[in-house]
Design an enzyme around this catalytic site. Structure first.
Site, PDB file in Angstrom:
ATOM      1  N   CYS A  49       0.844  -1.190   0.000  1.00  0.00           N
ATOM      2  CA  CYS A  49       0.000   0.000   0.000  1.00  0.00           C
ATOM      3  C   CYS A  49       0.881   1.243   0.000  1.00  0.00           C
ATOM      4  CB  CYS A  49      -0.899  -0.010   1.231  1.00  0.00           C
ATOM      5  SG  CYS A  49      -1.898   1.492   1.393  1.00  0.00           S
ATOM      6  N   CYS A  52       0.278   3.207   3.538  1.00  0.00           N
ATOM      7  CA  CYS A  52       0.734   2.753   4.859  1.00  0.00           C
ATOM      8  C   CYS A  52       1.779   1.660   4.812  1.00  0.00           C
ATOM      9  CB  CYS A  52      -0.455   2.288   5.691  1.00  0.00           C
ATOM     10  SG  CYS A  52      -1.140   0.692   5.166  1.00  0.00           S
ATOM     11  N   CYS A  98      -7.496  -0.506   1.338  1.00  0.00           N
ATOM     12  CA  CYS A  98      -6.560  -1.051   2.320  1.00  0.00           C
ATOM     13  C   CYS A  98      -7.245  -1.009   3.677  1.00  0.00           C
ATOM     14  CB  CYS A  98      -5.290  -0.215   2.333  1.00  0.00           C
ATOM     15  SG  CYS A  98      -4.146  -0.687   3.649  1.00  0.00           S
ATOM     16  N   CYS A 101      -5.270   1.480   6.383  1.00  0.00           N
ATOM     17  CA  CYS A 101      -5.288   2.944   6.331  1.00  0.00           C
ATOM     18  C   CYS A 101      -6.537   3.499   5.652  1.00  0.00           C
ATOM     19  CB  CYS A 101      -4.031   3.472   5.644  1.00  0.00           C
ATOM     20  SG  CYS A 101      -3.990   3.222   3.855  1.00  0.00           S
ATOM     21  N   CYS A 121      -8.527  -5.247  -9.675  1.00  0.00           N
ATOM     22  CA  CYS A 121      -8.094  -4.233 -10.637  1.00  0.00           C
ATOM     23  C   CYS A 121      -7.627  -3.015  -9.847  1.00  0.00           C
ATOM     24  CB  CYS A 121      -9.259  -3.880 -11.556  1.00  0.00           C
ATOM     25  SG  CYS A 121      -8.821  -2.732 -12.867  1.00  0.00           S
TER      26      CYS A 121
HETATM   27 FE    FE Z   1      -2.780   1.202   3.536  1.00  0.00          FE
END
Ligand code: FE
Length: 136
Positions: A49, A52, A98, A101, A121
C-alpha cells in the site's frame, strides 16, 4: 486488523503522498489505463500500500488482464483488504480499500482467471513495488 488502524489527518496525508497518490488513495480517483507505472510490470516482488506500507499483492498472482491496470487474481491476505459496495458512476461495483489505512486501491471484478475467477483491478498510484520474492 481493524479498519483505519493507520490514521493520518487529511493535512498529513497531503504531505505524505504525491498529488496523484492523494487523488487515488484519498479521493477514490482512477488513473488512466496503460498510462500508469505497474500495468505491464513483470518482475518478482511485492506490491505494498502506498499509503501505509501494508503488503497487499504479489507478482506471483499478477496477470495480464488487458485492462491496462495492474491486475491480480488473489491478494496476499484478504483480511488486509476492505471490500465496499460502490454505486458511483451509474454502476454497482466492489471497491477495494486497504483495511489498515482506508486508502482506495481499486475494484474487484468476477471476470478473472482460475483458480479464483476474480480480478483485483488496482491503481498503480495506490501501490509501491518492492523487488524480490516475499521473505527475501
Ligand atoms: Fe494502507
Amino acid at each position: 486488523m481493524s479498519m483505519k488502524e493507520f490514521h493520518l489527518t487529511e493535512e498529513e496525508w497531503r504531505k505524505k503522498l504525491t498529488p496523484q497518490q492523494y487523488r487515488v488513495l484519498r479521493e477514490q480517483g482512477t488513473e488512466p489505463a496503460f498510462q500508469n507505472e505497474y500495468w505491464n510490470k513483470h518482475e518478482d516482488g511485492t506490491y505494498c500500500c502506498a499509503g501505509c506500507g501494508a503488503e497487499l499483492f504479489r507478482s506471483a498472482e499478477k496477470y495480464d488482464s488487458g485492462s491496462g491496470w495492474p491486475s491480480f487474481w488473489e491478494a496476499i491476505d484478504r483480511s488486509k483488504l476492505a471490500l465496499l459496495e460502490d454505486r458511483s458512476h451509474g454502476m454497482v461495483r466492489v471497491e477495494v480499500r486497504c483495511a489498515r489505512c482506508g486508502g482506495h486501491l481499486g475494484h474487484l471484478f468476477d471476470d478473472g482467471p482460475n483458480p479464483t475467477g476474480e480480478r483485483f483491478c488496482m491503481n498503480s498510484a495506490s501501490l509501491e513495488f518492492q523487488t524480490g520474492k516475499e521473505g527475501e
